[in-house]
Design a protein around this motif. Structure first.
Motif, PDB file in Angstrom:
ATOM      1  N   ILE A 121       3.622  -6.114   1.563  1.00 21.04           N
ATOM      2  CA  ILE A 121       2.805  -6.908   2.493  1.00 21.04           C
ATOM      3  C   ILE A 121       2.682  -8.336   1.954  1.00 21.04           C
ATOM      4  O   ILE A 121       2.849  -9.304   2.686  1.00 21.04           O
TER       5      ILE A 121
ATOM      6  N   TYR B 131       0.851  -1.196   0.000  1.00 23.78           N
ATOM      7  CA  TYR B 131       0.000   0.000   0.000  1.00 23.78           C
ATOM      8  C   TYR B 131       0.884   1.243   0.000  1.00 23.78           C
ATOM      9  O   TYR B 131       0.594   2.224  -0.663  1.00 23.78           O
TER      10      TYR B 131
ATOM     11  N   LYS C   7      -3.753 -11.427   4.998  1.00 25.43           N
ATOM     12  CA  LYS C   7      -4.740 -12.411   4.531  1.00 25.43           C
ATOM     13  C   LYS C   7      -5.854 -11.730   3.720  1.00 25.43           C
ATOM     14  O   LYS C   7      -6.237 -12.196   2.655  1.00 25.43           O
ATOM     15  N   THR C   8      -6.373 -10.621   4.267  1.00 22.95           N
ATOM     16  CA  THR C   8      -7.465  -9.934   3.575  1.00 22.95           C
ATOM     17  C   THR C   8      -6.963  -9.315   2.280  1.00 22.95           C
ATOM     18  O   THR C   8      -7.641  -9.369   1.245  1.00 22.95           O
ATOM     19  N   THR C   9      -5.757  -8.769   2.305  1.00 18.65           N
ATOM     20  CA  THR C   9      -5.176  -8.195   1.084  1.00 18.65           C
ATOM     21  C   THR C   9      -5.055  -9.267   0.010  1.00 18.65           C
ATOM     22  O   THR C   9      -5.474  -9.067  -1.135  1.00 18.65           O
TER      23      THR C   9
ATOM     24  N   TYR D 100      -0.858 -14.582  11.158  1.00 16.94           N
ATOM     25  CA  TYR D 100      -1.133 -13.671  12.276  1.00 16.94           C
ATOM     26  C   TYR D 100      -1.885 -12.430  11.798  1.00 16.94           C
ATOM     27  O   TYR D 100      -1.916 -12.130  10.599  1.00 16.94           O
TER      28      TYR D 100
ATOM     29  N   CYS E  72      -0.939  -9.884   8.699  1.00 17.82           N
ATOM     30  CA  CYS E  72       0.074 -10.462   7.789  1.00 17.82           C
ATOM     31  C   CYS E  72      -0.320 -10.324   6.318  1.00 17.82           C
ATOM     32  O   CYS E  72       0.507 -10.564   5.433  1.00 17.82           O
TER      33      CYS E  72
END
Ligand SMILES: Nc1ncnc2c1ncn2[C@@H]1O[C@H](COP(=O)(O)OP(=O)(O)OP(=O)(O)O)[C@@H](O)[C@H]1O
Length: 201
Positions: A18, A12, A42-44, A37, A40
């Motif tokens: 990331i 970002y 995951k959503t991205t 975690y 880390c």
């Protein structure tokens, strides 16, 4: 045809990577877990795989075809917070049929009551709204579904019932599923394979 993420990288803020060197694939009918975690990525990674974010580098494809951003999304994303995915000015019936008209069998599988159809989103609980988001994602054209902390807000019994119904339908339609969670017990129970985000695998 598998959903493939090749050599994915994303940041970002410039040069603060990331997601880095990420390669993963999910086959039709497979259930893949994404673990890692908090923070880390995951959503991205989920948003990249669903085509909502273009990665800075790398490519997402289904059977050699790069995901198109404007077409119907063959990779559907279900969020942790259903209220963010539902237009508050639409009654629940309209929320559903925006995508397609689900059969009574599917509504019954998720215990969606007829009386909920005429309600506004604010008149349902989070778990009740989430059932609509799940049914909405099961459009006949859906090939993959990414469930990002989909049942985190539900009690254990409701959680188990929803996963049972959801994965049963996905298996019967050969839909590939990515389960995103920080709960390793949930991932171990549901998934065929687990990818650890931030570790290269
Ligand atoms: N739009 C954005 N702009 C800038 N930074 C962002 C943006 N979205 C996420 N980040 C940052 O990217 C990192 C990864 O966030 P992401 O939401 O992908 O992680 P996560 O593994 O899903 O976290 P959690 O398990 O806590 O939900 C975090 O440090 C977050 O602050």
């Amino acid at each position: 045809m598998p959903l493939i993420g090749e050599n994915l990288g994303h940041y970002y803020q410039k040069d603060r990577w990331i997601i880095k060197d990420t390669n993963l694939s999910v086959a039709p009918g497979e259930v893949l877990g994404l673990s890692g975690y908090s923070g880390c990525g995951k959503t991205t990674l989920s948003r990249i795989l669903a085509g909502y974010i273009s990665p800075r580098i790398g490519r997402v494809s289904i059977g050699h075809k790069t995901l198109e951003r404007r077409a119907f999304r063959p990779v559907q994303l279900i969020y942790q917070h259903p209220e963010k995915a539902i237009n508050p000015k639409w009654r629940m019936r309209d929320v559903l049929i925006e995508s397609y008209t689900p059969s009574q069998d599917i509504l019954d599988a998720f215990e969606i009551r007829e009386e909920w159809m005429n309600r506004w989103p604010v008149e349902l609980s989070g778990g009740e709204k989430q059932r609509f988001c799940i049914v909405r994602s099961l459009n006949p054209a859906t090939k993959y579904i990414i469930a990002d902390e989909m049942t985190t807000m539900l009690d254990a019994i409701t959680q188990a019932r929803i996963w049972h119904a959801f994965l049963g339908i996905c298996k019967s339609r050969n839909i590939g599923v990515i389960v995103v969670s920080h709960e390793s017990s949930l991932l171990n129970r549901l998934c065929d394979n687990i990818y650890k985000v931030g570790s290269g695998g």
